[in-house]
Design an enzyme around this catalytic site. Structure first.
Site, short mmCIF file in Angstrom:
data_model
loop_
_atom_site.label_atom_id
_atom_site.label_comp_id
_atom_site.label_asym_id
_atom_site.label_seq_id
_atom_site.Cartn_x
_atom_site.Cartn_y
_atom_site.Cartn_z
N LYS A 1 40.91 38.62 40.73
CA LYS A 1 41.44 39.91 41.17
C LYS A 1 42.49 39.70 42.25
O LYS A 1 43.55 40.34 42.23
CB LYS A 1 40.29 40.78 41.72
CG LYS A 1 39.51 41.50 40.65
CD LYS A 1 38.18 42.07 41.14
CE LYS A 1 38.29 43.17 42.13
NZ LYS A 1 37.01 43.97 42.20
N ASP B 1 36.78 48.74 43.07
CA ASP B 1 35.63 48.51 42.23
C ASP B 1 36.11 48.69 40.80
O ASP B 1 36.80 49.67 40.48
CB ASP B 1 34.47 49.46 42.55
CG ASP B 1 33.15 48.89 42.03
OD1 ASP B 1 32.93 47.66 42.18
OD2 ASP B 1 32.35 49.64 41.45
N PHE C 1 40.10 36.42 33.90
CA PHE C 1 38.74 36.20 34.39
C PHE C 1 37.81 37.23 33.74
O PHE C 1 38.26 38.07 32.96
CB PHE C 1 38.69 36.31 35.92
CG PHE C 1 39.01 37.70 36.42
CD1 PHE C 1 40.32 38.11 36.58
CD2 PHE C 1 37.99 38.60 36.70
CE1 PHE C 1 40.61 39.40 37.02
CE2 PHE C 1 38.28 39.89 37.14
CZ PHE C 1 39.59 40.29 37.30
N LYS D 1 49.69 40.91 31.88
CA LYS D 1 48.42 41.63 32.07
C LYS D 1 48.60 42.76 33.09
O LYS D 1 48.17 43.89 32.86
CB LYS D 1 47.31 40.68 32.54
CG LYS D 1 46.01 41.41 32.84
CD LYS D 1 44.84 40.53 33.24
CE LYS D 1 43.68 41.41 33.73
NZ LYS D 1 42.53 40.64 34.21
P1 ITT Z 1 34.79 42.24 44.79
O1 ITT Z 1 33.74 43.32 44.75
O2 ITT Z 1 34.61 41.33 45.96
O3 ITT Z 1 36.18 42.78 44.70
P2 ITT Z 1 33.74 41.58 42.17
O4 ITT Z 1 33.98 40.51 41.17
O5 ITT Z 1 32.30 41.83 42.55
O6 ITT Z 1 34.61 41.29 43.48
P3 ITT Z 1 33.76 44.20 41.07
O7 ITT Z 1 32.54 44.60 41.81
O8 ITT Z 1 34.88 45.19 41.00
O9 ITT Z 1 34.41 42.88 41.68
O10 ITT Z 1 33.26 43.73 39.65
C1 ITT Z 1 34.08 43.84 38.62
C2 ITT Z 1 33.58 42.98 37.48
O11 ITT Z 1 34.10 43.59 36.29
C3 ITT Z 1 34.20 41.58 37.57
O12 ITT Z 1 33.33 40.66 38.19
C4 ITT Z 1 34.47 41.29 36.09
O13 ITT Z 1 33.30 40.79 35.48
C5 ITT Z 1 34.78 42.66 35.50
N1 ITT Z 1 36.24 42.94 35.56
C6 ITT Z 1 36.91 43.76 36.39
N2 ITT Z 1 38.23 43.71 36.19
C7 ITT Z 1 38.41 42.83 35.20
C8 ITT Z 1 39.55 42.33 34.55
O14 ITT Z 1 40.79 42.68 34.90
N3 ITT Z 1 39.37 41.43 33.57
C9 ITT Z 1 38.14 41.04 33.21
N4 ITT Z 1 37.01 41.46 33.79
C10 ITT Z 1 37.14 42.34 34.78
#
Ligand code: ITT
Length: 207
Positions: free
Chosen positions: A15, A72, A162, A185
């Site tokens: 991210k 989120d 990812f 993307k």
């Molecule tokens: P932060 O809260 O620290 O930002 P995190 O990975 O926990 O990091 P989220 O709570 O927003 O972030 O979780 C989002 C999840 O959704 C992430 O771990 C991925 O598995 C999925 N995800 C979100 N955006 C994505 C993307 O652009 N491509 C693929 N998977 C994504």
């Protein structure tokens, strides 16, 4: 009002890379959690993307006392009643469709569980959701959202990106999100859309 720097408050390296590229054009200093000497842990225990994003933004912003961007995000799959949704990051471990042990990596295991649950299902419609919050302590906060519609592939493909990127095929394309370059993307993604909306609002406010 002038904002000189902003902290991208995410623990997710994938991210962070996308955010850095998207915020480049604002021309302000971008900090990440790696620039911070002290780290805090923010629990993501709310039921909606917006509540979780606000919670992250407020807790990081109030702790570091600088403007922050927090997000989120997640994947909503129609045939699964919009799961994994807010549980996307830890889908493998929740009591929905079986609890999985981590195999290879969390992303790999989440994708495996998702594909198992969709085996033989015709409806593979899904969307990525991003809710981005900008929060300037004692000043103001604002939020935007972005969606990317598509479907879940039959098997993982691609090495870039990812999370669920290897199993998500955006509408109008014949390849998974993990086969897109970063810039490509960002042009079509939920995150790209939410961040562009946010920058428009910020430009209006800051000018
Ligand atoms: P932060 O809260 O620290 O930002 P995190 O990975 O926990 O990091 P989220 O709570 O927003 O972030 O979780 C989002 C999840 O959704 C992430 O771990 C991925 O598995 C999925 N995800 C979100 N955006 C994505 C993307 O652009 N491509 C693929 N998977 C994504």
């Amino acid at each position: 009002m002038k904002i000189e720097k902003v902290l991208i408050a995410t623990t997710n390296k994938g991210k962070l890379k996308e955010f850095r590229k998207l915020f480049q054009e604002l021309g302000i200093q971008i900090l990440s959690l790696d620039n911070m000497t002290e780290r805090i842990k923010v629990e993501e225990d709310r039921k909606t993307f917006l509540e979780n994003a606000i919670k992250k933004a407020k807790e990081y912003g109030d702790f570091y006392k600088i403007p922050v961007v927090a997000e989120d995000a997640g994947l909503e799959v129609e045939a699964l009643g919009n799961y994994p949704g807010v549980y996307s990051a830890r889908f493998y471990s929740i009591d929905f469709g079986g609890v999985y042990q981590i195999e290879k990596s969390i992303d790999y295991t989440n994708n495996k569980k998702l594909l198992d649950l969709l085996k033989n299902k015709d409806n593979r419609k899904a969307r990525f959701v991003s809710v981005v919050v900008f929060y300037s302590p004692e000043d103001f906060g604002l939020w935007t959202e972005g969606y990317c519609y598509g479907k879940i592939a039959e098997k993982p493909e691609g090495e870039k990106g990812f999370g669920y990127d290897p199993v998500f095929i955006p509408e109008g394309y014949q390849k998974t999100m993990a086969q897109f370059d970063l810039e490509e993307k960002n042009r079509i993604s939920h995150r790209g859309k939410a961040v562009r909306k946010l920058m428009e609002k910020l430009k209006d406010l800051l000018s």
